[in-house]
Design a protein around this motif. Structure first.
Motif, PDB file in Angstrom:
ATOM      1  N   GLU A 256      -1.929  10.818   1.909  1.00 31.46           N
ATOM      2  CA  GLU A 256      -1.699  11.328   0.323  1.00 31.46           C
ATOM      3  C   GLU A 256      -2.771  10.796  -0.356  1.00 31.46           C
ATOM      4  N   PRO A 257      -3.389  11.288  -1.468  1.00 40.60           N
ATOM      5  CA  PRO A 257      -3.182  12.691  -1.474  1.00 40.60           C
ATOM      6  C   PRO A 257      -3.920  13.431  -0.483  1.00 40.60           C
TER       7      PRO A 257
ATOM      8  N   ARG B 251      -7.611  16.112  -3.923  1.00 47.35           N
ATOM      9  CA  ARG B 251      -7.791  14.737  -3.346  1.00 47.35           C
ATOM     10  C   ARG B 251      -9.247  14.558  -3.907  1.00 47.35           C
TER      11      ARG B 251
ATOM     12  N   ASP C 173       0.365   8.350   5.194  1.00 43.74           N
ATOM     13  CA  ASP C 173      -0.440   7.319   4.607  1.00 43.74           C
ATOM     14  C   ASP C 173      -0.325   7.417   3.215  1.00 43.74           C
ATOM     15  N   ARG C 174       0.689   6.631   2.485  1.00 38.24           N
ATOM     16  CA  ARG C 174       0.964   6.848   1.015  1.00 38.24           C
ATOM     17  C   ARG C 174       2.240   7.926   0.871  1.00 38.24           C
TER      18      ARG C 174
ATOM     19  N   THR D  80       2.634   6.376  -6.584  1.00 32.68           N
ATOM     20  CA  THR D  80       2.547   6.903  -7.722  1.00 32.68           C
ATOM     21  C   THR D  80       3.364   5.911  -8.871  1.00 32.68           C
TER      22      THR D  80
ATOM     23  N   ASP E 179     -13.949   4.544  -4.513  1.00 35.25           N
ATOM     24  CA  ASP E 179     -13.739   5.988  -4.972  1.00 35.25           C
ATOM     25  C   ASP E 179     -13.326   5.665  -6.651  1.00 35.25           C
TER      26      ASP E 179
HETATM   27  P1  TMP Z   1      -6.302   5.978  -0.092  1.00 35.25           P
HETATM   28  O1  TMP Z   1      -7.691   5.563  -0.485  1.00 35.25           O
HETATM   29  O2  TMP Z   1      -5.257   5.056   0.419  1.00 35.25           O
HETATM   30  O3  TMP Z   1      -6.584   7.433   0.559  1.00 35.25           O
HETATM   31  O4  TMP Z   1      -5.686   6.812  -1.399  1.00 35.25           O
HETATM   32  C1  TMP Z   1      -6.468   7.357  -2.460  1.00 35.25           C
HETATM   33  C2  TMP Z   1      -6.268   6.730  -3.928  1.00 35.25           C
HETATM   34  O5  TMP Z   1      -5.355   7.223  -4.413  1.00 35.25           O
HETATM   35  C3  TMP Z   1      -5.796   5.154  -3.483  1.00 35.25           C
HETATM   36  O6  TMP Z   1      -6.752   4.352  -4.741  1.00 35.25           O
HETATM   37  C4  TMP Z   1      -4.552   5.137  -4.514  1.00 35.25           C
HETATM   38  C5  TMP Z   1      -4.409   6.201  -5.485  1.00 35.25           C
HETATM   39  N1  TMP Z   1      -2.937   7.144  -5.463  1.00 35.25           N
HETATM   40  C6  TMP Z   1      -2.632   6.987  -6.487  1.00 35.25           C
HETATM   41  O7  TMP Z   1      -3.161   6.484  -7.521  1.00 35.25           O
HETATM   42  N2  TMP Z   1      -1.382   7.615  -6.863  1.00 35.25           N
HETATM   43  C7  TMP Z   1      -0.890   8.143  -5.977  1.00 35.25           C
HETATM   44  O8  TMP Z   1       0.297   8.805  -5.924  1.00 35.25           O
HETATM   45  C8  TMP Z   1      -1.347   8.325  -4.488  1.00 35.25           C
HETATM   46  C9  TMP Z   1      -0.635   8.983  -3.730  1.00 35.25           C
HETATM   47  C10 TMP Z   1      -2.514   7.629  -4.434  1.00 35.25           C
END
Ligand code: TMP
Length: 213
Positions: free
Chosen positions: A42-43, A53, A97-98, A103, A154
């Motif tokens: 996620e996303p 994403r 993964d999240r 959030t 990112d």
């Molecule tokens: P990742 O790098 O773990 O794949 O996650 C993508 C990025 O999105 C990470 O910096 C955390 C952020 N994120 C949020 O800010 N809010 C959310 O609800 C989710 C699921 C991810």
């Protein structure tokens, strides 16, 4: 007989905490025992959510906090309806993964959006779906930076240290409030030790998951 379990497990933590590695090892292990396992992130996790994403993480985009919140929730709502619910209904163990704790931690504690709003919109997006268990892989900011040294950040990873201090604090507060669901794992340990810690918690909480098919 195959061992069908309805089980939804999420992994949380800041960048570099080792979520993806732990999910991969755990998934391989559970599959080797005869379980059906779906891993998602996620996303993302399906076409529409992966498209959202890209918008969310592109450092070319300037996105205000409320728009950011709603985009994460749109991706989540779609992923649940299209992918997670059907997988659970078909007997898969889903490893994510999240999930919504990110959030609460990032948009709530990190960006400062009202936590009641976040709880409400999480409930709408998930239609009440909650993880059966959540592992919070806890690392400090220095470890996170060291492990992510060679990657291009990112849009969200470009935030400053105080943002991530608040995010980590947010995850700890969730774990204190929901100790049965969210388990804090010291993820500064090496990969194998962290994996073994995760397995022993799973064995304790859900012994059926280890039944051989
Ligand atoms: P990742 O790098 O773990 O794949 O996650 C993508 C990025 O999105 C990470 O910096 C955390 C952020 N994120 C949020 O800010 N809010 C959310 O609800 C989710 C699921 C991810």
């Amino acid at each position: 007989m195959l061992n069908f379990l309805l089980m939804f497990i999420s992994f949380e933590g800041i960048d570099g905490c080792g979520k993806s590695t732990q999910i991969k090892i755990l998934s391989e292990y559970l599959i080797s025992l005869g379980n059906k396992v779906l891993t998602i992130r996620e996303p993302g996790g399906n076409d529409l959510s992966e498209a959202i994403r890209k918008i969310l993480l592109s450092s070319k985009n300037v996105i205000d906090p409320i728009t950011e919140l709603l985009l994460f929730e749109s991706a989540r709502a779609n992923l649940i309806q299209e992918t997670i619910r059907p997988a659970l209904d078909n007997g898969f163990i889903v490893l994510s993964d999240r999930f919504y704790d990110s959030t609460i931690a990032y948009q709530g504690y990190g960006r400062g959006i009202n936590l009641d709003y976040i709880t409400q919109i999480n409930t709408i997006a998930t239609n009440g779906l909650k993880p059966d268990l959540t592992f919070f892989l806890d690392v400090d900011i220095q470890t996170s930076k060291k492990r992510s040294n060679y990657r291009i950040s990112d849009r969200i990873e470009l935030s400053d240290d105080s943002f991530f201090e608040n995010v980590i604090k947010g995850f700890h507060i969730i774990a204190v409030n929901e100790p049965e669901r969210m388990i804090v794992i010291n993820a500064k340990n090496d990969i194998k030790k962290t994996h073994n810690n995760i397995l022993s918690i799973l064995a304790d909480k859900f012994p059926n998951i280890f039944l051989l098919s």
